[in-house]
Write a protein that holds these residues in place. Structure first.
Motif: not given
Ligand SMILES: [Fe+2]
Ligand SMILES: C=C1C[C@]23C[C@H]1CC[C@H]2[C@]1(C)CCC[C@@](C)(C(=O)O)[C@H]1[C@@H]3C(=O)O
Ligand SMILES: O=C(O)CCC(=O)C(=O)O
Length: 317
Positions: A181-185, A237-239
């Motif tokens: 899980p992350h947000c793209d920087p 947030l996506h994964r």
């Molecule tokens: Fe991403």
């Protein structure tokens, strides 16, 4: 080798991600807008207005939409996936000859094992990034995907970078992630996924799948674009989840500001805001945020806040 082991090695287990349990019965679809660019390219005012409304609405909520009739030839996309197949099918010793080194945005990475020691992502990646060193006829030259050259020619030279992700089948898919899980920087992410499915966005308080569409690109805005919009548009947030049966692959392109551009919301956007007209983010430059993610912090859901806390102590100009 690891794929054939019945038990997932502990380094790949993402303990404590209780939202993982939802994935067994998670067949919720995000229902992100599918924006038809045909009219846009033809200069049809109504079509442009409609596309802008759809994109604006998506970016105000979760930052994801898909585009079709994008005029990227389907045979070029097919060729890129074929190239990608060829890359990942190479013997490991050949892939390791272009192993990605810390801080470099190009080369082969197996589960980012060269960077992390736990919560490893269940994936292999080839990155084709800006600090790419031409290694005189090595693997990177002979296999540089067709689309990478296309994207560099079409998006310009600065700070675009492309990646190929391969997510092998996994015997215990609910214990790990293909990409955590992350947000793209980044500013903008342009992604083409195969038909397997696995990209999920955390929106409306639950994980929702992004429908694979062979003829569409998935677009999402990242932290840098969110900062440029003073927080109006959301970096979400996506994964990428994995499964027991089928390998999944995706081509991903990250578009970012030129290295010397100050990331700063335009003043007239601030002036037009309702209520307090205040800047929500400090000024920064993309290469500094990128350096933060490569040397100091593993991008997740709080990358941007962590970056601004770190920035004053860094000796970045
Ligand atoms: Fe991403
Ligand atoms: C600037 C970037 C760092 C990552 C690739 C791009 C945009 C997304 C980032 C990433 C995918 C977020 C999850 C963690 C990460 C380490 C990964 O799983 O690949 C991130 C990428 C990276 O640091 O290489
Ligand atoms: O492969 C995917 O579907 C998503 C990958 C991703 O989110 C990323 O590389 O930033």
């Amino acid at each position: 080798m690891i794929q054939n082991q019945p038990k997932l090695p502990k380094e790949f287990i993402w303990a404590g991600f209780d939202s993982m349990q939802q994935q067994e019965n998670n067949n919720d679809m995000l229902n992100e807008p599918l924006v038809d660019l045909e009219g846009f390219f033809k200069g049809d005012e109504e079509a442009i207005k409609h596309a802008a409304e759809l994109i604006n609405k998506a970016c105000l909520t979760h930052g994801f939409f898909q585009v079709t009739n994008h005029r990227v030839d389907s045979s070029l996309i097919g060729a890129a996936h074929d190239q990608m197949d060829g890359l990942f099918k190479l013997p490991l010793d050949k892939k390791l000859r272009v192993q990605r080194n810390k801080g470099e945005m190009w080369g082969y990475s197996g589960a980012h094992a060269h960077r992390f020691s736990k919560q490893l992502p269940w994936k292999e990646t080839f990155s084709f990034g800006y600090n790419y060193v031409d290694d005189q006829g090595g693997l990177m030259n002979s296999y540089k995907p067709i689309v990478f050259d296309y994207i560099k020619s079409s998006l310009g030279e600065d700070f675009e970078y492309a990646g190929c992700n391969s997510y092998p089948p996994c015997n215990e898919p609910s214990l790990t992630f293909g990409t955590g899980p992350h947000c793209d920087p980044t500013s903008l992410t342009i992604l083409h996924q195969d038909q397997v499915g696995g990209l999920e966005v955390f929106a409306h308080n639950k994980w929702q799948a992004v429908r694979p569409r062979q003829d569409a690109f998935v677009i999402n805005i990242g932290d840098t674009f969110m900062a440029m919009s003073n927080g109006r548009y959301k970096s979400c947030l996506h994964r990428a989840v994995v499964n027991k049966k089928k390998e999944r692959k995706s081509l991903v392109f990250f578009v970012n500001p030129k290295e010397d551009k100050i990331v700063r919301a335009p003043q007239d956007l601030i002036d037009r805001e309702e209520g307090t007209k205040s800047r929500k983010y400090p000024d920064f430059k993309w290469p500094h945020l990128m350096e933060f993610t490569q040397f100091h912090y593993r991008a997740d859901v709080t990358t941007l806040q962590s970056f601004f806390q770190w920035l004053p102590s860094s000796n970045l100009p």
